[in-house]
Write an enzyme that holds these catalytic residues in place. Structure first.
Site, PDB file in Angstrom:
ATOM      1  N   THR A 262       0.848  -1.180   0.000  1.00  0.00           N
ATOM      2  CA  THR A 262       0.000   0.000   0.000  1.00  0.00           C
ATOM      3  C   THR A 262       0.885   1.232   0.000  1.00  0.00           C
ATOM      4  O   THR A 262       2.069   1.151  -0.320  1.00  0.00           O
ATOM      5  CB  THR A 262      -0.991  -0.064   1.191  1.00  0.00           C
ATOM      6  OG1 THR A 262      -1.928   1.020   1.083  1.00  0.00           O
ATOM      7  CG2 THR A 262      -0.303  -0.019   2.525  1.00  0.00           C
ATOM      8  N   ASN A 263       0.346   2.398   0.302  1.00  0.00           N
ATOM      9  CA  ASN A 263       1.142   3.622   0.330  1.00  0.00           C
ATOM     10  C   ASN A 263       0.652   4.518   1.451  1.00  0.00           C
ATOM     11  O   ASN A 263      -0.279   4.174   2.170  1.00  0.00           O
ATOM     12  CB  ASN A 263       1.107   4.325  -1.034  1.00  0.00           C
ATOM     13  CG  ASN A 263      -0.296   4.749  -1.420  1.00  0.00           C
ATOM     14  OD1 ASN A 263      -0.905   5.600  -0.782  1.00  0.00           O
ATOM     15  ND2 ASN A 263      -0.834   4.118  -2.476  1.00  0.00           N
TER      16      ASN A 263
END
Ligand code: CTP
Ligand code: CA
Length: 219
Positions: free
Chosen positions: A33-34
């Site tokens: 993810t980020n």
């Protein structure tokens, strides 16, 4: 209270917003993810509702409450976000792509949890490119008014102007990734056919209202 006194500049308009990160599985318990928190996208969805629009929000995983008055659909992966947007975009006048969409997914994700076997044996991940949601929407024959975001780490003025042209959209909003991800404040640069214009540092809800005014003035 400010919402009550704001001019309803988007009355009768239907606005579709993407927000948050995406989550790309590696196996059933792990993923990529980020650092996007979703705050900017949620603030924009709220501001568009305040301006009188009907707002649909397609959101990756965030810890945020559903903005008041806004219809939210939760998704996990970029592919799911793409499918949710493409299924709904036809009924919308404006598309605002705020999500930090993963450019790549794990092509060889495992159906079962990957086990740690020997000391030297590490998983080898392969990647496949995700669909570009904003580009897909902008390419539709009856495309809504499209607004893109760009989180850069350097050369914002140069990259922002180039990205607007590459995506073939009328308005692109630039910001510096490490100044916005997870933060309550931000500063924005708007790129359109006439050049660029800055929105000075402020909390995200204030910036969202200013941006919605800028969008309303252009559609
Ligand atoms: N975007 C999207 N779908 C993707 C990737 C990006 O809809 N698969 C949208 C984002 O929501 C944003 C805009 O495209 O509005 C620009 O995203 P960005 O990651 O800055 O652009 P990219 O073309 O992916 O370029 P980069 O190599 O800088 O990541
Ligand atoms: Ca990207």
């Amino acid at each position: 209270l400010e919402a009550v006194f704001q001019a309803k500049r988007l009355a009768g308009k239907r606005v579709l917003v993407t927000a948050g990160p995406t989550f790309e599985p590696i196996d059933p318990v792990r993923g990529i993810t980020n650092l996007s928190s979703g705050k900017m996208g949620y603030a924009i969805a709220q501001a568009a509702w305040e301006a009188g629009a009907h707002v649909t929000l397609v959101s990756g995983p965030t810890a945020l409450d559903q903005p008041y008055g806004v219809q939210r659909q939760a998704v996990q992966t970029a592919q799911q976000m793409h499918d949710a947007v493409m299924a709904q975009v036809a009924s919308h006048d404006i598309f605002i792509a705020v999500a930090a969409v993963a450019d790549w997914r794990v092509a060889n994700a495992s159906d079962q949890k990957i086990k740690k076997t020997t000391d030297s044996d590490t998983p080898q991940l392969q990647f496949a490119q995700n669909p570009d949601i904003l580009a897909s929407v902008a390419a539709l024959p009856q495309a809504p008014y499209c607004v893109g975001f760009a989180a850069e780490s350097e050369n914002l003025l140069e990259y922002g102007a180039a990205k607007r042209l590459k995506k073939n959209i009328p308005l692109l909003v630039g910001n510096i990734g490490h100044n916005t991800f997870g933060k309550d404040e931000n500063e924005l640069v708007l790129f359109d056919a006439n050049g660029h214009q800055a929105l000075a540092k402020a909390d995200k809800q204030t910036l969202a209202r200013q941006l919605v005014d800028e969008i309303a003035a252009r559609v």
